[in-house]
Design a protein around this motif. Structure first.
Motif: not given
Length: 350
Positions: A194-200
């Motif tokens: 979820r953190e990676m999707l938020k960074r995207m």
């Protein structure tokens, strides 16, 4: 290309037993397919290769607990039943694999659960291992599915070398999984947290989704030396309008398109029209990609490290270049990368 060209020695200890403790903290090898250069990074570094409005294409299929165990009537023999797909809701018909297959005949009944709460009757022999089961269940369909799935376990591949655990159904699933129907995960997507999707989102990297219900054919042995004679199992796939619009716009604007996994790569190529754009698609595909192959849609691909002789490895070498990719696999083994669905990642870029 011949099957024997995809042989390499993979020690059992190089196959990951479990995923990284945090999804986005696995290792990532980067292969530059135009030069063969290799970088050793972490998966969290992936966004450094992309710019605003580049597009990541994901497979949002959802894995269901497809492996369950029953007992044969009269003898009580333990039978493994692997659910492949539901054929008819109303009649409770399922396409399944059974093991050991030699013990199961048309007309046999199988009992599931400690209290034999679910009973199935074998009504068809379709292949040497395949069967059609009719589940005898009086409740409504949703209640039946809940009861059936409660008896199942995560269908992690046998080559991982351990028994399934309750936590595996969450581990063996992408966090954006939405449409139920897969019996194996689109594993490259499992690295995204979820953190990676938020960074995207913060970096304005766009997301598009296809649905391709991954079947056991991804792990089935290829048994012909001449790859032109290999037949892939058909898998159901869907490509909708929003996905087409995002991907086609990115292509027209000269932006990057990342295929997250081999299933996405196959789906994009299956949905591609002669003008280089993808179009809406609803149906089945048995597209088999192996070298040499000219890719039209994605210009980069994220994959896991796959097993010898696998069709997943064949597609990967078609995209990365056979010599460069096989050399990268040699380097991965030397540097201790983990292989298989729970293993490390490989990013192939220009």
């Amino acid at each position: 290309m011949k099957l024997s060209q995809f042989k390499f020695k993979l020690p059992q200890e190089s196959i990951a037993q479990y995923p990284a403790p945090h999804r986005d903290e696995c290792r990532m090898m980067v292969l530059h397919r135009t030069t063969g250069d290799i970088e050793h990074l972490m998966f969290k570094d992936i966004l450094s290769f992309y710019s605003p409005h580049d597009v990541f294409v994901f497979n949002d299929t959802k894995v269901f607990p497809a492996r369950l165990y029953g007992n044969k009537e009269k003898t009580g023999a333990r039978i493994e039943v692997f659910l492949l797909r539901e054929l008819n809701q109303e009649l409770r018909l399922w396409d399944v694999l059974v093991d050991p297959a030699r013990k199961i005949r048309i007309g046999n009944k199988l009992y599931f659960g400690d209290d034999d709460s679910i009973v199935a009757e074998v009504i068809d022999n379709t292949t040497s291992r395949g069967r059609t089961l009719r589940f005898l269940y009086d409740g409504d369909h949703d209640e039946f599915k809940r009861s059936l799935y409660a008896l199942g376990e995560a269908p992690i591949p046998r080559f991982i070398g351990r028994e399934s655990e309750p936590e595996d159904l969450e581990r063996f699933q992408c966090i954006f999984a939405k449409h139920e129907g897969a019996v194996t995960a689109p594993t490259a997507g499992m690295h995204f947290s979820r953190e990676m999707l938020k960074r995207m989102e913060i970096n304005d990297i766009d997301r598009a989704f296809i649905t391709l219900h991954c079947g056991l054919g991804n792990f089935r042995n290829t048994d012909v030396e001449d790859l032109t004679k290999h037949k892939m199992d058909s898998e159901q796939m869907f490509v909708d309008t929003p996905c087409c619009e995002l991907v086609n716009r990115a292509k027209d604007e000269g932006r990057k398109v990342l295929a997250v996994g081999t299933t996405v790569q196959r789906a994009l190529e299956a949905a591609c029209s002669t003008d280089g754009h993808i179009k809406e698609y609803e149906g089945w595909t048995n597209k088999f990609i192996f070298p040499p192959y000219d890719f039209t849609v994605a210009d980069s691909m994220l994959v896991n490290f796959h097993l010898p002789y696998s069709t997943l490895l064949m597609l990967t070498t078609a995209f990365g270049g056979y010599d460069y990719t096989m050399h990268a696999y040699d380097e991965a083994l030397k540097h201790g990368y983990k292989f298989g669905p729970f293993g490390d990642a490989m990013l192939i870029i220009d």
